[in-house]
Design a protein around this motif. Structure first.
Motif, short mmCIF file in Angstrom:
data_model
loop_
_atom_site.label_atom_id
_atom_site.label_comp_id
_atom_site.label_asym_id
_atom_site.label_seq_id
_atom_site.Cartn_x
_atom_site.Cartn_y
_atom_site.Cartn_z
N VAL A 276 0.82 -1.22 0.00
CA VAL A 276 0.00 0.00 0.00
C VAL A 276 0.85 1.27 0.00
CG1 VAL A 276 -1.97 -1.11 1.11
CG2 VAL A 276 -0.16 -0.09 2.53
N GLY A 277 2.17 1.08 -0.03
CA GLY A 277 3.04 2.25 -0.11
C GLY A 277 3.58 2.75 1.20
N ASP A 278 3.41 1.98 2.28
CA ASP A 278 3.96 2.44 3.57
C ASP A 278 5.24 1.68 3.91
OD1 ASP A 278 3.20 -0.05 4.52
OD2 ASP A 278 1.40 0.68 5.52
N ASN A 279 5.79 1.97 5.09
CA ASN A 279 7.07 1.40 5.48
C ASN A 279 6.99 -0.08 5.84
OD1 ASN A 279 8.37 3.88 5.19
ND2 ASN A 279 7.88 4.51 7.30
N GLU A 280 5.78 -0.60 5.99
CA GLU A 280 5.64 -2.00 6.39
C GLU A 280 5.54 -2.95 5.19
OE1 GLU A 280 2.17 -1.91 8.88
OE2 GLU A 280 3.40 -1.68 10.69
N ASP A 281 5.49 -2.40 3.99
CA ASP A 281 5.35 -3.24 2.79
C ASP A 281 6.38 -4.36 2.74
OD1 ASP A 281 3.25 -1.72 1.97
OD2 ASP A 281 4.29 -0.74 0.30
N ASN A 282 7.64 -3.97 2.73
CA ASN A 282 8.72 -4.94 2.57
C ASN A 282 8.82 -5.86 3.77
OD1 ASN A 282 10.85 -6.03 1.04
ND2 ASN A 282 12.36 -4.91 2.26
N GLU A 283 8.68 -5.31 4.96
CA GLU A 283 8.80 -6.09 6.19
C GLU A 283 7.74 -7.19 6.22
OE1 GLU A 283 8.35 -5.46 11.04
OE2 GLU A 283 8.54 -3.74 9.70
N TYR A 284 6.50 -6.84 5.88
CA TYR A 284 5.44 -7.83 5.92
C TYR A 284 5.62 -8.89 4.85
CZ TYR A 284 0.89 -10.02 6.04
OH TYR A 284 -0.10 -10.94 6.13
N LEU A 285 6.06 -8.48 3.69
CA LEU A 285 6.24 -9.39 2.58
C LEU A 285 7.22 -10.51 2.93
CD1 LEU A 285 5.05 -9.54 -0.25
CD2 LEU A 285 7.04 -8.31 -1.10
N PHE A 286 8.35 -10.13 3.49
CA PHE A 286 9.36 -11.12 3.84
C PHE A 286 8.93 -11.95 5.05
CE2 PHE A 286 12.02 -8.68 1.03
CZ PHE A 286 12.84 -9.64 0.47
N PHE A 287 8.16 -11.35 5.95
CA PHE A 287 7.68 -12.09 7.11
C PHE A 287 6.73 -13.20 6.66
CE2 PHE A 287 4.04 -12.61 10.01
CZ PHE A 287 4.70 -13.20 11.08
#
Length: 289
Positions: A276-287
């Protein structure tokens, strides 16, 4: 007159295979035992082995070459079935290993081209199976970024689109599959783009199959396990079943939910609004992976 390298390779494998005990060879797969049998010291055995290896390599290189030259074309339909998902796209959405495929939604039309490129690359490198979007401009940007990965590993992933625009415009964007809610006779509009049907209730399945008897890919919005099972029970055998799931739930309950959905015949999970364009994008994806 024979290639010394080929002689050495075949001789080495043959010599190595002779050192194996019976108990060891029994653990080999049937394909491995078949190949070792072909790698005999006789000239005929060597010729057959070389031809076999050549055929395998040629097939792999042809697929790799097609994906490298035109990644969008690689994911599109190649069968005679009218709109069914087939070929490489089918293998991505319904893995032979029976592992769940992960489709990641990019839901951020305000992202810049650079931001979309970064997210697109991150999805590919985090083993995302496909990308879904409802914005046609975002779809075009994702298609272009995935094309830039031609020849790389991991390679380009397919782009799936759903939206209220003319079919011809969606096809021209380079997408691999189109999600449709209301079936109709598409004629030649779809070209070689596959169709995935969004199913809201069991009755909708009959409507789809009345118009498209070859339909084999369905997207089900998850509301409850009971509702999901009710729909799945009505689908044709061997269907590609995509469950659409809300993410970022309390205590990450979606992880366990996905496992349960897999046990209920889901072959893919659509992670709604994962990007969605926030800072959690990448973190959630890899999690998640």
């Amino acid at each position: 007159s024979h290639n010394p390298t080929t002689h050495y390779l075949l001789f080495s494998i043959t010599r190595h295979s002779r050192k194996k005990t019976k108990s060891q060879t029994e653990t080999w797969s049937p394909k491995m035992r078949k190949m070792i049998t072909w790698l005999s010291p006789k000239p005929v055995g060597r010729i057959i082995a070389v031809l076999y290896v050549f055929a395998v390599l040629t097939s792999s290189l042809n697929a790799f070459s097609l994906q490298s030259k035109n990644p969008s074309k690689f994911w599109r339909r190649s069968s005679t079935e009218r709109y069914a998902v087939s070929g490489p796209l089918k293998q991505v959405l319904k893995k032979p290993s029976k592992a769940l495929s992960t489709i990641v939604e990019v839901s951020a039309p305000s992202l810049t081209v650079g931001d979309i490129d970064v997210r697109s690359m991150q999805i590919r490198k985090s083993n995302g199976s496909a990308i879904y979007t409802k914005d046609i401009e975002t779809a075009k940007k994702l298609v272009m970024e995935q094309k830039s990965a031609q020849g790389d590993f991991p390679g380009p992933v397919p782009i799936i689109f759903e939206g209220d625009i003319e079919i011809s415009h969606a096809v021209d964007s380079g997408i691999s599959a189109l999600i449709i809610s209301q079936p109709f006779n598409y004629g030649s509009e779809l070209s070689d783009v596959s169709v995935i049907y969004r199913i809201m209730c069991p009755e909708a399945i009959e409507e789809v199959l009345d118009i498209d008897q070859d339909a084999n890919a369905f997207l089900i919005e998850f509301y409850s396990m009971e509702k999901f099972e009710e729909i799945v029970d009505k689908l044709p055998d061997g269907s590609i079943i995509i469950a659409s799931v809300e993410i970022m739930q309390p205590e990450n309950v979606e992880i366990e939910l996905c496992k349960n959905l897999k046990n209920k015949k889901a072959t893919s999970i659509l992670m709604k609004e994962a990007i969605v364009g926030d800072n959690e994008d990448n973190e959630y994806l890899f999690f998640f992976h």
